[in-house]
Design an enzyme around this catalytic site. Sequence first.
Site, PDB file in Angstrom:
ATOM      1  N   GLY A 176       0.488  -3.527  -3.910  1.00  0.00           N
ATOM      2  CA  GLY A 176       1.296  -3.457  -2.522  1.00  0.00           C
ATOM      3  C   GLY A 176       2.324  -4.309  -2.437  1.00  0.00           C
ATOM      4  CD  GLU A 208      -1.722  -0.721  -6.588  1.00  0.00           C
ATOM      5  OE1 GLU A 208      -1.193  -0.976  -7.677  1.00  0.00           O
ATOM      6  OE2 GLU A 208      -1.030  -0.962  -5.631  1.00  0.00           O
ATOM      7  CD  GLU A 227       2.263   0.296  -3.616  1.00  0.00           C
ATOM      8  OE1 GLU A 227       1.419  -0.094  -2.882  1.00  0.00           O
ATOM      9  OE2 GLU A 227       2.301   1.675  -3.516  1.00  0.00           O
ATOM     10  CB  ALA A 232      -3.404  -3.546   0.005  1.00  0.00           C
TER      11      ALA A 232
HETATM   12  C1  3H9 Z   1      -3.167  -2.539  -3.282  1.00  0.00           C
HETATM   13  O1  3H9 Z   1      -2.173  -3.360  -3.285  1.00  0.00           O
HETATM   14  C2  3H9 Z   1      -3.152  -1.150  -2.578  1.00  0.00           C
HETATM   15  C3  3H9 Z   1      -2.111  -0.710  -2.031  1.00  0.00           C
HETATM   16  O2  3H9 Z   1      -1.232   0.034  -3.343  1.00  0.00           O
HETATM   17  C4  3H9 Z   1      -2.083   0.500  -1.076  1.00  0.00           C
HETATM   18  C5  3H9 Z   1      -2.654   0.078   0.046  1.00  0.00           C
HETATM   19  C6  3H9 Z   1      -2.679   1.037   1.106  1.00  0.00           C
HETATM   20  N1  3H9 Z   1      -6.295  -9.574  -1.296  1.00  0.00           N
HETATM   21  O3  3H9 Z   1      -7.750 -14.606  -8.325  1.00  0.00           O
HETATM   22  P1  3H9 Z   1      -7.633 -16.058  -7.600  1.00  0.00           P
HETATM   23  C7  3H9 Z   1      -7.474 -14.106  -3.109  1.00  0.00           C
HETATM   24  S1  3H9 Z   1      -4.510  -3.086  -3.960  1.00  0.00           S
HETATM   25  C8  3H9 Z   1      -7.201 -10.382  -0.669  1.00  0.00           C
HETATM   26  O4  3H9 Z   1      -8.569 -16.890  -7.735  1.00  0.00           O
HETATM   27  P2  3H9 Z   1      -5.347 -16.567  -9.725  1.00  0.00           P
HETATM   28  C9  3H9 Z   1      -8.862 -14.119  -4.003  1.00  0.00           C
HETATM   29  O5  3H9 Z   1      -9.804 -13.487  -3.848  1.00  0.00           O
HETATM   30  C10 3H9 Z   1      -4.251  -4.813  -4.393  1.00  0.00           C
HETATM   31  N2  3H9 Z   1      -7.463 -11.426  -1.424  1.00  0.00           N
HETATM   32  O6  3H9 Z   1      -6.257 -16.882  -8.164  1.00  0.00           O
HETATM   33  C11 3H9 Z   1      -8.970 -15.793  -4.008  1.00  0.00           C
HETATM   34  O7  3H9 Z   1      -9.525 -15.846  -2.861  1.00  0.00           O
HETATM   35  P3  3H9 Z   1     -10.900 -17.089  -2.684  1.00  0.00           P
HETATM   36  C12 3H9 Z   1      -3.404  -4.839  -5.698  1.00  0.00           C
HETATM   37  C13 3H9 Z   1      -6.759 -11.686  -2.421  1.00  0.00           C
HETATM   38  O8  3H9 Z   1      -4.096 -17.477  -9.419  1.00  0.00           O
HETATM   39  C14 3H9 Z   1      -7.449 -16.145  -4.020  1.00  0.00           C
HETATM   40  O9  3H9 Z   1      -6.729 -15.111  -3.507  1.00  0.00           O
HETATM   41  N3  3H9 Z   1      -3.480  -6.041  -6.047  1.00  0.00           N
HETATM   42  C15 3H9 Z   1      -5.990 -10.619  -3.294  1.00  0.00           C
HETATM   43  O10 3H9 Z   1      -6.284 -16.684 -10.875  1.00  0.00           O
HETATM   44  C16 3H9 Z   1      -6.844 -16.893  -5.150  1.00  0.00           C
HETATM   45  O11 3H9 Z   1      -7.125 -15.667  -6.293  1.00  0.00           O
HETATM   46  C17 3H9 Z   1      -4.170  -6.426  -6.999  1.00  0.00           C
HETATM   47  O12 3H9 Z   1      -5.049  -6.161  -7.606  1.00  0.00           O
HETATM   48  C18 3H9 Z   1      -5.744  -9.493  -2.527  1.00  0.00           C
HETATM   49  N4  3H9 Z   1      -4.712  -8.692  -3.168  1.00  0.00           N
HETATM   50  O13 3H9 Z   1      -5.061 -15.102  -9.533  1.00  0.00           O
HETATM   51  C19 3H9 Z   1      -4.034  -8.347  -7.150  1.00  0.00           C
HETATM   52  N5  3H9 Z   1      -5.313 -11.280  -4.258  1.00  0.00           N
HETATM   53  O14 3H9 Z   1      -9.993 -18.352  -3.122  1.00  0.00           O
HETATM   54  C20 3H9 Z   1      -5.492  -8.841  -7.272  1.00  0.00           C
HETATM   55  C21 3H9 Z   1      -5.880 -12.580  -4.549  1.00  0.00           C
HETATM   56  O15 3H9 Z   1     -10.976 -17.007  -1.290  1.00  0.00           O
HETATM   57  N6  3H9 Z   1      -5.460 -10.169  -7.381  1.00  0.00           N
HETATM   58  N7  3H9 Z   1      -6.874 -12.773  -3.407  1.00  0.00           N
HETATM   59  O16 3H9 Z   1     -11.503 -16.611  -3.840  1.00  0.00           O
HETATM   60  C22 3H9 Z   1      -5.174 -10.888  -8.683  1.00  0.00           C
HETATM   61  O17 3H9 Z   1      -4.852 -10.257  -9.609  1.00  0.00           O
HETATM   62  C23 3H9 Z   1      -5.314 -12.340  -8.478  1.00  0.00           C
HETATM   63  O18 3H9 Z   1      -5.846 -12.920  -7.622  1.00  0.00           O
HETATM   64  C24 3H9 Z   1      -3.693 -13.030  -8.681  1.00  0.00           C
HETATM   65  C25 3H9 Z   1      -4.229 -14.814  -8.619  1.00  0.00           C
HETATM   66  C26 3H9 Z   1      -3.123 -12.772  -9.840  1.00  0.00           C
HETATM   67  C27 3H9 Z   1      -3.196 -12.657  -7.375  1.00  0.00           C
END
Ligand code: 3H9
Length: 703
Positions: free
Chosen positions: A104, A127, A107, A63
């Site tokens: 998500g 999450e 999911e 998400a």
């Molecule tokens: C969920 O899914 C809830 C659902 O179960 C239910 C819903 C109803 N959203 O970290 P990075 C951006 S909760 C928006 O620097 P990396 C991040 O801000 C979600 N933006 O790179 C950055 O932007 P900016 C569960 C996101 O390679 C850019 O992407 N998911 C999201 O070191 C690059 O990110 C998580 O918890 C997002 N979900 O790592 C995953 N994810 O360049 C959270 C990333 O503007 N994300 N961005 O600063 C991560 O763990 C790491 O970002 C990831 C990449 C491993 C994906």
Amino acid sequence: MCDLIHYRVEGGLALIGLNRAPVNALDRSLRVALIDACERAAADITVGAVVLYGAQGLFSAGADIKEFGTEACFAEPNLPGALTRLSAIHKPLVAAIGTLALGGGLELALACGYRIGAPGARLGLSEINLGLLPGAGGTQRLPRLIGAESALNLILSGEQIDAERARMLGILDRIAASAEQLLDEARAYANELIDSCAPARPVEAWPKPAEDLPDDFLARYRVEHEPRWKSRLAPRLVLCALEAACLLPMKEGLVRELTLFKQAEASRQSRALRHVFLAEREAQRTPSIVPADALRKIDKVAVIGAGTLGGGIAMSFADVGIPVALMDLDGRTLDRGLRRVRENYQLSVKRRKLTAIQMQQRMELLFGTLDYADLFDADLIIEAVCEKMETKQQVFLALEKVCKPGAILATNTSSLDIAALAATISRSQDVIGLHFFSPANVMRLVEIVRCQATAPDVVASVVDIARRIGKLPVISGNGAGSIGNRMLEPYAREAHRLVLEGATPVQVDAVLTSLDLNMGVFSMLDLAGIDVSFLMRDANREAIAHDQSYCCLSEELYALGRYGQKTGRGFYLYEGRNRTVDGEIGTLAEQLARELNVPRRSIEDLEIHDRCLFMMINEGIQLLDEGIAQRASDIDLVWINGYGFPAHLGGPMHYAEQLGLDTVLSRIHHYRHALGEYGEMWFRPAALLERLVAAGKTRIEKF
Ligand code: 3H9
């Protein structure tokens, strides 16, 4: 079809590529496009099966975190609803997972009947790290697929698992031969499904996961794990959702999951953890001082001082394959240091975190020396000798003679003036602070302290190498104590003074740990060493000379040789790591209070909370005003990653915002008046705090 989705039909297959850079976050626009594409494929009679993939390789990071706390998060089609619609499609859906499927994103893959992954794919329900639970079916579909216990472990750890483990657990059906072949193999898989008239196979049709579990499984799980959750809400909600998965039909379970998810999403803890997530990304955005190709090359590193910290720093480089020399002038200290590094690695091998071969490779990258001359070819030299200006100056003078031009000279000082240290030598442009936290091979935080004279490419190169070794770099300006230790001063000062006034170390520590801080002030001082904090204070004597009561209890313990855990006695008594109360501290405090005319009284917990935390917060706001800290969120990262401040409170600055800046200011004013001369002396609100409150601001920012 819009740019967010690549849609094509080929040989009876609909290929649907998610294309929302950088991570296919499932915001409303992507949800709309995804559902349209899938339902179009469902309605197309020429399509026998659907392959969903990430157009840039990465499947989806879940998400969109930026939608949380806004109406867009649950706007139709919301993610749970969209995935329910997907799982109702009567054709086989194959999720082809490239580099990543998180939250998500996973999911979404679970809502498809079939899953294939690239060999390097990482999968997880992350999450929990945001104070949330999976809210788009993850808590209901995953336990049906892999069993309740495995699902619970995956959801509560937030761990990212590799493709092989995902296959063994039953999340992936297949692993492609390579990332490049993923889409071709997904197509082949989909064609096989068509040929064999395979059903859509949604997890919805699967039985509840509870059948083979003991009745009291969840109750026992809670009893066993709850102490580690402290006051965190999300793990408890996860358990409720799993209970629903075990007891309710899928449809009702999904409704219950969404209710629980909304509760988590609206909680302060989740807001704080989302703030931390964004703060970490923000901290990566250092003003682009130099282009990437102008970074100084760092292929060889040297660490001076083979104590615990120096050894840990050396390990951080060896861990990522960078050769590192560990230097000490004392042969025995060097031997001990190298032995300690080896023992640390051996422990990792024993715990199966490292193989014996990896350990050997890392040890081969480490080179011990007693001679400065051996550092002639190092690109980065980090001194980690004792916290005395003269000693560090001698090291820098020696380095100036042997180090090659352009080598970066870093100091690990946590309290000294780095500009003064740099002025000792003729190449101050190469000097920078690189403050690791102990144990340096484990702790994520590195404070990078730049001085006026530090060359911009030195700052950028050090930020880059810190990231390469997996640390979280936070930039600070030069000033005694940088960000973290400067805030530690008033925090520790108030804790000490409260004990003089009548509190006990146990009471002070209990108030702080009740907020979920990893440890209280006094346990922390005992762990870090009372001699170490004495030396730090000693370097700063003039600034505190006007307050005789200033940490005088620590001074007394230092004089008695009670240095904390390492001597078995400090503010507490120790047997190994076991801590017990030492009645003598009360007697000492009474005696000192008498000598200094400090009246003793019983102290309320609220006063301990306010005085320790608000003085520390006040100092943080002052640091922002002085430009030592670039952003309030950087301060939060320093305290969460270096000082055990609970992430679910968002760090001290976020915590202050939640309590209300006007409340913080009025409590500081209150103690300024209530504590007489002492209050007048120390309880001075930061000018920035006063300006923010006067302007009605609720966020801490430069103003
Ligand atoms: C969920 O899914 C809830 C659902 O179960 C239910 C819903 C109803 N959203 O970290 P990075 C951006 S909760 C928006 O620097 P990396 C991040 O801000 C979600 N933006 O790179 C950055 O932007 P900016 C569960 C996101 O390679 C850019 O992407 N998911 C999201 O070191 C690059 O990110 C998580 O918890 C997002 N979900 O790592 C995953 N994810 O360049 C959270 C990333 O503007 N994300 N961005 O600063 C991560 O763990 C790491 O970002 C990831 C990449 C491993 C994906």
